[in-house]
Design a protein around this motif. Structure first.
Motif, PDB file in Angstrom:
ATOM      1  N   GLY A 195       0.860  -1.142   0.136  1.00 18.57           N
ATOM      2  CA  GLY A 195      -0.060  -0.002   0.012  1.00 18.57           C
ATOM      3  C   GLY A 195       1.023   1.225  -0.036  1.00 18.57           C
ATOM      4  O   GLY A 195       0.366   2.191  -0.606  1.00 18.57           O
ATOM      5  N   THR A 196       1.840   1.376   0.723  1.00 22.42           N
ATOM      6  CA  THR A 196       2.810   2.489   0.735  1.00 22.42           C
ATOM      7  C   THR A 196       3.223   2.821  -0.564  1.00 22.42           C
ATOM      8  O   THR A 196       3.080   3.952  -0.924  1.00 22.42           O
ATOM      9  N   THR A 226      -7.018   2.081   8.914  1.00 28.07           N
ATOM     10  CA  THR A 226      -5.951   1.088   9.376  1.00 28.07           C
ATOM     11  C   THR A 226      -6.456   0.656  10.827  1.00 28.07           C
ATOM     12  O   THR A 226      -6.376  -0.550  11.301  1.00 28.07           O
ATOM     13  N   LYS A 266      -3.990  -7.538   2.027  1.00 33.88           N
ATOM     14  CA  LYS A 266      -4.667  -7.544   3.222  1.00 33.88           C
ATOM     15  C   LYS A 266      -5.967  -8.296   2.800  1.00 33.88           C
ATOM     16  O   LYS A 266      -5.945  -9.568   2.947  1.00 33.88           O
TER      17      LYS A 266
HETATM   18  C1  LIG Z   1      -5.029   2.377   4.862  1.00 33.30           C
HETATM   19  C2  LIG Z   1      -3.850   1.949   4.662  1.00 33.30           C
HETATM   20  N1  LIG Z   1      -3.160   2.518   3.600  1.00 33.30           N
HETATM   21  C3  LIG Z   1      -1.958   2.069   3.491  1.00 33.30           C
HETATM   22  C4  LIG Z   1      -1.113   1.171   4.010  1.00 33.30           C
HETATM   23  C5  LIG Z   1       0.230   0.450   3.694  1.00 33.30           C
HETATM   24  O1  LIG Z   1       0.374  -0.499   3.420  1.00 33.30           O
HETATM   25  P1  LIG Z   1       1.559  -1.481   3.208  1.00 33.30           P
HETATM   26  O2  LIG Z   1       1.974  -1.964   4.810  1.00 33.30           O
HETATM   27  O3  LIG Z   1       0.906  -2.780   2.410  1.00 33.30           O
HETATM   28  O4  LIG Z   1       2.577  -0.608   2.670  1.00 33.30           O
HETATM   29  C6  LIG Z   1      -1.883   0.460   5.118  1.00 33.30           C
HETATM   30  C7  LIG Z   1      -1.199  -0.664   5.948  1.00 33.30           C
HETATM   31  O5  LIG Z   1      -1.752  -0.882   7.052  1.00 33.30           O
HETATM   32  C8  LIG Z   1      -3.214   0.956   5.502  1.00 33.30           C
HETATM   33  O6  LIG Z   1      -3.960   0.202   6.472  1.00 33.30           O
END
Ligand SMILES: Cc1ncc(COP(=O)(O)O)c(C=O)c1O
Length: 644
Positions: A154-155, A328, A415
C-alpha cells in the motif's frame, strides 16, 4: 438450505488446524513435478550439469547436510512466528492466505519471473495486467480507460498516487509553457465552465485545471508539433524535470508570483505512509493537512468544504485529497459519495480542482460485496439478505460505489485479498496519466515497439524496478477461485463483517466481574475496537495502564511468548481523534481536557481485526468469541465468570 458458498469457503484456506493439508500438499507436488518436467523437456539434448555420481561426493553430501540441518533450524525458529491462521489471532490486519494465492505464488516462484518487463516475465506481466483490470472493474472503473498494476504494498501504491497527482496538478502549467515556447495556441476547459487559451491563464487557474481537462490539453499538445520538440518543450516546463527549486524561480519569472506551496488533504485517520510520501516527494510534511473525522472515524465532508473555502480564499493550490476506505485502526469507510459532492461543489463554486485518491488499501476488496454473480451491482437490501444482519447500510454501499469517481485507488491484495506478501495495487481511472511518470531505460525497451509490447513493459510506468511475477500469479489464481463478487471475495468479506459483529456484541454483553467492556462504534467493515474499564470508574491514567497491561498479556512478547489470544492496541491522540472521542470519553467519565493533556499517551484502545471468516458461525470445536472473552477476563486480572 446449505449455502454452497459456505462449503466452498471451507476449501479456500489450509485451515486453522491444517484441515486441508492434503489438498495443499497435492497441489504443491503437482506444481513442483510439472516444473521438473518442464526443465527435463527443455532442450533434452543438453547435457547434465549435476551428475548422479556428483551426488555421492563428500562436498555434495556435506552441502546437503548443511542445507537440511539449517532448514530444520529455520522451521523450528518459525514456530515462534505469529499464528495468523488461528482463531486465537485477533490482532492486526493479517490472516492466512488462500490456498489459491499460496499455490499460485509457489508455482510461479519456481520460474521466478520478474514483472519489470515482458522480456523477463512474458506470462506473469500479462497476468498482472489482467488482475489490474479485474480490480479496476471491481472499483467501478472502465477497464478500457483505466490502468493499474501490482506494487510491493500500500505504501508504494499510495506513493504512486501522489506522484501522479502532483504531475497532473502541474500539467496545466507545463503544457501552457510548452505551448508558448512551441508557438501553438491551445484551449483548455476551466473547472467553473467555459474554455480559454492555456497561455492566457494566470497561474492559479492553471493549477486548478481538472485532471481530465489537463490530460486533454496535454494530448492536444502532442498533436501540434513533432514529438521530439514537444518532449523537449515539456521537459523545460515540467516540475518533475526541473525540480522544485528552479520551478519556483521559473514560475515567479513567468507569472510574477512564486510557486504557491500546494497542500495535500488527508483524513486524520490516514495511514502514516502519507507523511513518508509527502516528505519523499519534496512536498513537505508541513503541507499535509489533516481533516477531522466524525464519531464513526470517517472524514467529515463539512470540514473538507470549510478547508477548501479557506484554501480558495488564500489561493493555496490543493494538490490532492485522500479519502480512506477502511482505516488502519478502525476499518472506517469515509462517506466518499459526500466527499465527491464537496469536490463537485468546490469546482462549481470556488473554481478549484484537485486529484481525489481513495486509500482503499485495507477496505478496497470489500467492494466485491457490491457485485452480484451476474456482473450487476447489488443494492444494500440485496446484500443484507445475504448477510442476514443490518450490515451494510445503504450509505455504506453508496460510499463504496463512489470509488468509481476517484481519480485513483490503492488497494492491497495482501490485506483483504488474503494472498502472500508482497501484493499491493495501484489503479488509475484515466490511464493517460501514467505517461506523466514514464521513464524509458534503453536496456529494457522492447525489441518490437508495438503497442502490445509497450503495454507489457511495466517498468516504464512504475516506481519499483524488479518485482515478483509470482505475486501476479498468486493474485490471479486467487481471483479465479474467489471471484470479486458475491460468490468469492464478497462472500468472504461478508463473513468477516458478521464475525466482527458477533465479537463486538459478545464483548458488549460480557460480564468480566469488576470490569466491563466499552465497545467503540460499530465498525464499517471488520475491526472491533474496545476498552476494558473498571465498573467503579477510573482516571485516564489508570484506564490506560489497565488496557496496556491487557495488551501486554495478550500479545507476543518476551513476557508472554504463548498468549492464549493475541490482540493489538492503538492510542487515540489529540488532535487526530478530536472529532471522534467525545462520546467515548463521556461514557468513560473522563474530561476531554484530561485526554488532551495526556498528549502522546492518548487513550489506549484495544483492537481486534476479524479477517477470520470462521468466527461468523462457531464450529463444533471451540468458539473463539466466548473463549476470547474468558481470556480477556483473565488478562484483566480476574478469572472469567468467577470474577468478583
Ligand atoms: C489504509 C492503509 N493504507 C496504506 C497502508 C500501507 O500498506 P503497506 O503496509 O502494504 O505498505 C496500510 C497498512 O496497514 C493501510 O492500512
Amino acid at each position: 438450505m446449505t449455502d454452497l458458498r459456505d462449503n466452498a469457503l471451507r476449501s479456500w484456506f489450509l485451515g486453522p488446524r491444517a484441515e486441508n493439508a492434503g489438498l495443499l500438499e497435492g497441489l504443491v507436488v503437482e506444481a513442483l513435478r510439472d516444473h521438473v518436467f518442464w526443465r527435463r523437456n527443455f532442450h533434452p539434448e543438453d547435457g547434465f550439469a549435476i551428475r548422479e555420481l556428483d551426488k555421492r561426493s563428500e562436498g555434495y553430501e556435506d552441502a546437503v547436510a548443511t542445507l537440511t540441518q539449517e532448514l530444520l533450524g529455520l522451521l523450528a525458529a518459525l514456530k515462534r512466528d505469529v499464528p495468523f491462521f488461528s482463531g486465537r489471532y485477533k490482532g492486526h490486519m493479517l490472516f492466512e492466505q488462500t490456498i489459491a494465492g499460496q499455490i499460485g505464488y509457489f508455482a510461479a516462484m519456481l520460474y521466478n519471473p520478474n514483472n519489470i518487463s515482458a522480456e523477463a516475465a512474458p506470462v506473469t506481466t500479462r497476468l498482472e495486467l489482467e488482475v489490474a483490470a479485474q480490480l479496476s472493474r471491481m472499483v467501478g472503473y472502465d477497464p478500457d480507460h483505466a490502468w493499474g498494476h501490482l506494487t510491493s504494498g500500500g505504501t508504494v501504491a499510495n506513493f504512486e498516487a501522489l506522484w501522479i497527482a502532483r504531475n497532473v496538478n502541474y500539467l496545466g502549467v507545463a503544457a501552457a509553457g510548452a505551448a508558448e515556447s512551441l508557438g501553438v495556441g491551445l484551449e483548455v476547459a476551466l473547472p467553473g465552465g467555459g474554455r480559454a487559451p492555456a497561455t492566457s491563464l494566470p497561474l492559479w487557474e492553471l493549477l486548478n485545471v481538472e485532471n481530465v481537462a489537463a490530460l486533454d490539453l496535454w494530448h492536444a499538445l502532442w498533436q501540434c508539433a513533432p514529438k521530439e520538440d514537444v518532449r523537449r518543450a515539456l521537459a523545460a516546463h515540467s516540475l518533475s524535470d526541473v525540480g522544485y527549486q528552479d520551478y519556483g524561480l521559473m514560475l515567479e519569472k513567468r507569472y510574477g508570483e512564486a510557486l504557491p506551496a500546494a497542500v495535500v488533504l488527508v483524513a486524520s485517520t490516514a495511514h502514516y505512509s502519507w507523511e513518508k510520501i509527502v516528505r519523499a516527494l519534496g512536498i513537505g510534511a508541513n503541507r499535509l493537512v489533516h481533516l477531522p473525522v466524525d464519531s464513526r472515524f470517517r472524514l467529515d465532508p463539512d470540514a473538507l468544504w470549510d478547508q477548501l473555502r479557506q484554501f480558495a480564499a488564500s489561493r493555496t493550490p490543493v494538490l490532492a485529497c485522500v479519502s480512506v476506505c477502511g482505516t488502519t485502526e478502525e476499518s472506517a469507510v469515509d462517506r466518499l459519495d459526500r466527499v465527491i459532492e464537496v469536490r463537485e461543489r468546490a469546482r462549481r463554486e470556488l473554481g478549484i480542482a484537485f486529484h481525489l485518491h481513495s486509500d482503499a488499501c485495507y477496505g478496497g476488496y470489500s467492494a466485491a460485496v457490491t457485485w452480484g454473480a451476474d456482473g450487476q451491482r447489488r443494492s444494500g437490501a440485496q446484500i443484507r439478505r445475504s448477510t442476514g444482519i443490518a450490515w451494510p447500510s445503504d450509505d455504506w454501499v453508496d460510499a463504496v460505489v463512489a470509488l468509481e469517481d476517484c481519480d485513483s485507488v490503492s488497494l492491497d491484495p495482501h490485506k483483504l485479498g488474503y494472498v502472500p506478501y508482497p501484493a499491493g495495487a495501484f489503479l488509475l481511472r484515466d490511464r493517460r496519466a501514467r505517461d506523466l511518470v514514464a521513464v524509458n531505460p534503453p536496456y529494457l525497451t522492447p525489441a518490437t515497439a508495438s503497442a502490445a509490447d509497450d503495454e507489457l513493459f511495466l517498468g516504464r510506468y512504475i516506481f519499483e524496478g524488479s518485482k515478483p511475477g509470482a505475486s501476479a500469479a498468486s493474485v490471479w489464481l486467487s481471483h479465479k477461485v474467489l471471484p470479486l463478487d458475491e460468490r468469492g471475495y464478497g462472500y468472504l468479506i461478508e463473513r468477516t463483517a458478521i464475525g466482527a459483529r458477533r465479537l463486538r456484541d459478545g464483548l458488549a454483553a460480557a460480564d468480566l466481574g469488576r470490569f466491563e467492556v466499552l465497545v467503540l462504534p460499530e465498525p464499517d467493515i471488520n475491526i472491533v475496537c474496545y476498552i476494558v474499564c473498571p465498573r467503579s470508574g477510573a482516571s485516564l491514567t489508570e484506564l490506560n495502564e489497565l488496557n496496556e497491561g491487557i495488551y501486554r498479556r495478550m500479545s507476543l512478547n518476551s513476557e508472554t511468548p504463548a498468549p492464549e489470544y493475541i490482540i493489538t492496541r492503538t492510542r487515540f491522540q489529540s488532535p487526530t481523534y478530536d472529532g471522534a472521542v467525545g462520546s467515548i470519553l463521556e461514557r468513560l467519565g473522563i474530561p476531554v481536557e484530561e485526554w488532551r493533556a495526556a498528549g502522546s499517551q492518548g487513550l489506549v484502545v484495544l483492537r481486534s481485526t476479524v479477517m477470520d471468516p470462521f468466527l461468523a458461525t462457531p464450529g463444533p470445536g471451540s468458539d473463539h468469541v466466548t473463549g476470547f472473552i474468558e481470556a480477556l477476563a483473565r488478562a484483566a486480572g480476574h478469572g472469567g465468570s468467577q470474577a468478583q
